[in-house]
Design an enzyme around this catalytic site. Structure first.
Site, short mmCIF file in Angstrom:
data_model
loop_
_atom_site.label_atom_id
_atom_site.label_comp_id
_atom_site.label_asym_id
_atom_site.label_seq_id
_atom_site.Cartn_x
_atom_site.Cartn_y
_atom_site.Cartn_z
N ARG A 271 -25.41 13.22 -43.99
CA ARG A 271 -24.71 14.28 -44.74
C ARG A 271 -24.91 14.14 -46.26
NH1 ARG A 271 -19.05 14.53 -44.00
NH2 ARG A 271 -18.92 16.76 -43.76
N ARG B 199 -8.68 18.10 -39.42
CA ARG B 199 -8.78 19.54 -39.75
C ARG B 199 -8.83 20.40 -38.48
NH1 ARG B 199 -6.72 18.19 -44.34
NH2 ARG B 199 -8.05 16.84 -45.57
N ARG C 96 -18.03 16.89 -59.92
CA ARG C 96 -18.25 16.69 -58.48
C ARG C 96 -19.33 17.64 -57.94
NH1 ARG C 96 -13.48 17.51 -53.92
NH2 ARG C 96 -14.87 17.85 -52.17
N LYS D 294 -21.77 10.07 -42.14
CA LYS D 294 -21.16 10.30 -43.46
C LYS D 294 -21.09 8.93 -44.12
CE LYS D 294 -16.67 11.66 -45.49
NZ LYS D 294 -15.38 12.35 -45.22
N HIS E 275 -10.25 25.27 -54.88
CA HIS E 275 -9.54 24.01 -54.65
C HIS E 275 -8.16 23.97 -55.30
CE1 HIS E 275 -9.33 20.03 -53.07
NE2 HIS E 275 -10.60 20.02 -52.74
N GLU F 92 -15.85 9.66 -49.83
CA GLU F 92 -14.43 9.63 -49.48
C GLU F 92 -14.07 8.34 -48.75
OE1 GLU F 92 -13.84 13.39 -47.40
OE2 GLU F 92 -13.58 14.40 -49.33
N TRP G 117 -9.31 15.33 -56.78
CA TRP G 117 -8.49 15.87 -55.70
C TRP G 117 -7.28 16.61 -56.26
CZ3 TRP G 117 -8.48 11.40 -51.46
CH2 TRP G 117 -9.75 11.36 -50.87
N LYS H 228 -23.56 20.98 -46.94
CA LYS H 228 -22.54 22.01 -46.79
C LYS H 228 -23.00 23.30 -47.46
CE LYS H 228 -18.44 19.10 -46.20
NZ LYS H 228 -17.06 18.75 -46.64
N GLU I 28 -24.45 22.82 -43.01
CA GLU I 28 -23.15 22.50 -42.42
C GLU I 28 -22.15 23.58 -42.84
OE1 GLU I 28 -21.72 18.40 -42.54
OE2 GLU I 28 -19.67 19.11 -42.89
N GLU J 174 -10.04 25.00 -42.48
CA GLU J 174 -9.30 24.05 -43.31
C GLU J 174 -8.72 24.70 -44.57
OE1 GLU J 174 -11.63 20.67 -44.52
OE2 GLU J 174 -10.09 19.93 -45.87
N ASP K 27 -16.49 22.15 -51.33
CA ASP K 27 -15.98 21.76 -50.01
C ASP K 27 -15.41 22.94 -49.23
OD1 ASP K 27 -15.23 20.30 -47.90
OD2 ASP K 27 -13.50 19.32 -48.85
#
Ligand code: GCW
Length: 717
Positions: free
Chosen positions: A342, A186, A354, A305, A539, A309, A560, A378, A405, A411, A383
């Site tokens: 995280r 990113r 999610r 992390k 997203h 993912e 995703w 975050k 965060e 991004e 995200d």
């Protein structure tokens, strides 16, 4: 026959003129000559007699900075005196060093400012006045000096006013997502500035300029490597390299952290397991920590992390996040290290929304983490979207250290081509009322430790820095690095004031320039939300690279894909997170859950984040939902055009190289905004089956064409 020579001469002249132009390398530390005569003579006097109360590497860094500033602002070097009284005007030192010359009251006042705080003002001794910059520790002095230089540049220095400041957060940290091969996850500003191949032998001067820039903002920690971690960073070879960076950064008060791959015991030592309760694994990490501290005695700790993912973690061994984090924290504890873990965890094998997964994992573990663990959360639960409501984990756990965060790299916000000042978005989150643990809690007050008394506090930002000459790709992305540092120091700082400070340091004092650029900056985030994801949409960007619109993206893991989030169908649009839907709203305090569960009461900016509503749902202004979506997309494009016009009006007043750089990027942004509007509206129209309002610019083009666009080489993947 002379014509080509003449043309070549013109070209050469242009190029050499250009080389005098500003390429942005100096960031906000571009000490311009002081114009104002009175200020100039005052500063000349002070820098003509500087006395340091002692010696240490941080004071050397201060001397370096004073040298650079003085040469630029006054065209001469500072004069350092040997005697604190004779020919001396400016005193620089710690409280302890100045104890003989400061009153007891003043000393008590300064002491209360803590390790990183500073005080500056005039001190009288035997009828003579000295200007003093004092900190409790050398690093506080450094911050005080940067603040003083900043006041000179922004023409606000007044020696008769005392000024003191101290950060509200302990760890003000950049997270680099830099890989060992110098690609940056990113990253949109070139490659990683860490030249691992030439380290430890070669110290790129950029490392020093990077440290200066961070220290000028109060940033005091950096994690060098990607959270999608490579275990090799924990080998001796890489430790030698990281040690060099730590040595360069130390005088600037910056501690180095590394990302730890949870499976490193298997990869580096050939162990059969990375189970956090396995004695061999425990001993591996203890030895690893000891080894790192033998190279970097003030090593900050690890950032991890895990189980997210595809990254390895304790779940593989039936252990939870606390068991994983605590094992690493124990390895660091004897050295005073911190373990940052995280909260960005979610799994596509879990059918739960999610949005809810981090709370589900971490709330039951509240109180089970060691004291030297910080959970890094975050700003929102999905995200780093163009706009997110605050993460429901803030306030939901209160016996655990929590840290923020943010993502400085853009991004999801136009990457390096879009001008988007992120501080208003961060401010919105920091000021959000969580109602938990107390009715007046905000995300900011929780981070400051006020609500729970947490001692270890942290605000981290995912870096937007790379090898581009101007560091951040887009000149204006420098403002995000700057604002991040300022907000990490003081989460209550208003984004508008930060913008003004950055503009003055970057473009000078001209009130017309300051106000015009201020307008561009302050409107830019809302504009991006309008042309990308208005009214709580999220997203819906291109797959994987996240460049441009992709509301049609399907296939692969559901979480995703875009329809997972927008849920558009013939009836309406939006993700139902009320009790009738996923129930995520219940993770917030009852006051919020109640208000936001009602589509007529929730702030409209979050509407479709929490509600699936009919296309004809009526908004407060009387428009239907479909119309309002269209108006937002249309407005977003128009807002970018206004930014273009405002920028164009500044041409005579801006350095030509900088002007042209921003002009060209704004043109791209304008095209990208139209692309977003056209693609999203045409796509959503296939569900709404309604016409566009007649008073907007009609989205043009062919949806199939937009869908066919591919960007296999988009940066940052
Ligand atoms: O936003 C997502 C990014 C990933 C990133 C991940 C994370 C480092 O698309 O590239 O991985 O978040 O924050 O871990």
């Amino acid at each position: 026959m002379y014509k080509p020579i003449f043309l070549a001469a013109v070209l050469w002249f242009c190029i050499s003129l250009n080389s005098l132009a500003d390429d942005g390398y100096k960031l906000w530390l571009d000490y311009q000559p002081i114009q104002e005569a009175e200020l100039k003579s005052e500063i000349e006097l002070l820098l003509g007699g500087v006395y340091f109360f002692g010696e240490n590497p941080t004071f050397e860094a201060i001397k370096n900075e004073l040298g650079l500033a003085s040469k630029s602002m006054l065209e001469k070097a500072p004069t350092y005196t040997e005697d604190r009284l004779q020919n001396t005007r400016l005193w620089i030192g710690t409280r302890a060093q100045l104890s003989q010359v400061l009153s007891l009251t003043k000393q008590t006042e300064i002491k209360a400012l803590g390790t990183d705080g500073y005080w500056r003002g005039t001190v009288e001794l035997d009828g003579k006045a000295f200007y003093a910059i004092v900190g409790n520790q050398p690093v506080g002095v450094l911050y005080g000096v940067f603040n003083w230089l900043n006041s000179i540049q922004s023409n606000t220095f007044d020696k008769s006013t005392e000024l003191s400041d101290a950060p509200k957060i302990n760890l003000r940290m950049l997270n680099h997502w830099d890989n060992l091969d110098r690609t940056v996850e990113r990253g949109y500003a070139g490659f990683s500035i860490w030249d691992w191949h030439r380290l430890p032998g070669y110290i790129d001067p950029r490392y020093i300029d990077y440290a200066r820039a961070n220290a000028s903002l109060g940033i005091n920690a950096v994690s060098l490597t990607n959270v999608n971690a490579n275990a090799l960073i924990l080998t001796k070879d890489f430790m030698k390299k990281a040690k060099v960076l730590a040595d360069v950064f130390r005088p600037y008060g910056i501690k180095v952290f590394l990302t730890a791959r949870f499976s490193a015991p298997i990869q580096l030592e050939g162990l059969k397991t990375a189970d956090p309760l396995d004695p061999e694994v425990i001993s591996f990490w203890k030895k690893k920590a000891d080894e790192i501290y033998s190279f970097i005695p003030d090593f900050g700790g690890f950032l991890v992390k895990a189980n997210s993912e595809g990254q390895p973690g304790p779940h593989e061994y039936g252990r939870n996040h606390a068991e994983g984090a605590n094992m690493l924290a124990d390895a660091l504890a004897p050295h005073g290290g911190v373990l940052i873990w995280r909260a960005f965890v979610y799994s596509h094998e879990d059918d739960v929304d999610r949005h809810m997964q981090a709370n589900n994992e971490f709330v039951p573990l509240d109180g089970k983490f060691k004291d030297n663990v910080i959970i890094q959360i975050k700003n929102g639960a999905i995200d780093f979207q163009p706009r997110e409501p605050f993460h429901p984990l803030y306030g939901a756990i209160n016996q655990t250290n929590v840290g923020m965060e943010f993502q400085i790299t853009q991004e999801y916000l136009g990457q390096a081509t879009n001008l988007v000042y992120l501080a208003p978005m961060w401010e919105e989150v920091l000021k959000s009322n969580t109602y938990k643990p107390s009715p007046t809690s905000t995300v900011g007050s929780i981070l400051e430790g006020d609500e729970t008394g947490q001692k270890k506090t942290l605000i981290a930002g995912v870096s937007n820095i790379g090898t581009d000459r101007n560091w951040t790709g887009h000149l204006f992305a420098q403002s995000n690095w700057f604002a991040f540092g300022k907000l990490a120091w003081d989460p209550e700082a208003p984004s508008e004031e930060i913008a003004e400070e950055w503009i003055k340091l970057t473009f000078g004092q001209d009130p017309e320039v300051v106000s015009a650029i201020g307008e561009i900056l302050m409107g830019s985030h809302e504009a991006a939300v309008d042309y990308m994801t208005p009214l709580g949409l999220h997203h819906i960007m291109g797959r994987s690279h996240h460049y441009g619109p992709g509301p049609w993206v399907t296939g692969g893991r559901a979480d995703w894909t875009a329809p997972y989030y927008h849920q558009a169908d013939s009836l309406g649009i939006g993700f139902d997170r009320t009790d009738a839907g996923s129930g995520a709203l219940d993770q917030y305090a009852p006051e919020i859950a109640k208000q936001w569960s009602d589509p007529n009461q929730i702030p409209e900016k979050y509407l479709l984040w929490f509600h699936h509503l009919p296309w004809d749902f009526k908004l407060k202004n009387g428009d239907t939902l479909w119309e309002e979506i269209a108006y937002h997309y249309d407005r977003g494009v128009k807002e970018v055009r206004e930014m273009q016009e405002t920028w164009a009006s500044l041409e005579p007043k801006i350095d030509p190289e900088e002007f042209d750089h921003v002009r060209q990027l704004l043109n791209i942004q304008q095209e990208e905004a139209e692309w977003w509007r056209n693609a999203c509206l045409l796509y959503f129209q296939t569900f709404s089956k309604r016409p566009f309002p007649t008073d907007i610019e009609q989205p043009e083009g062919d949806l199939e064409y937009y869908k066919s666009l591919m960007f296999p080489n988009a940066p940052g993947i």
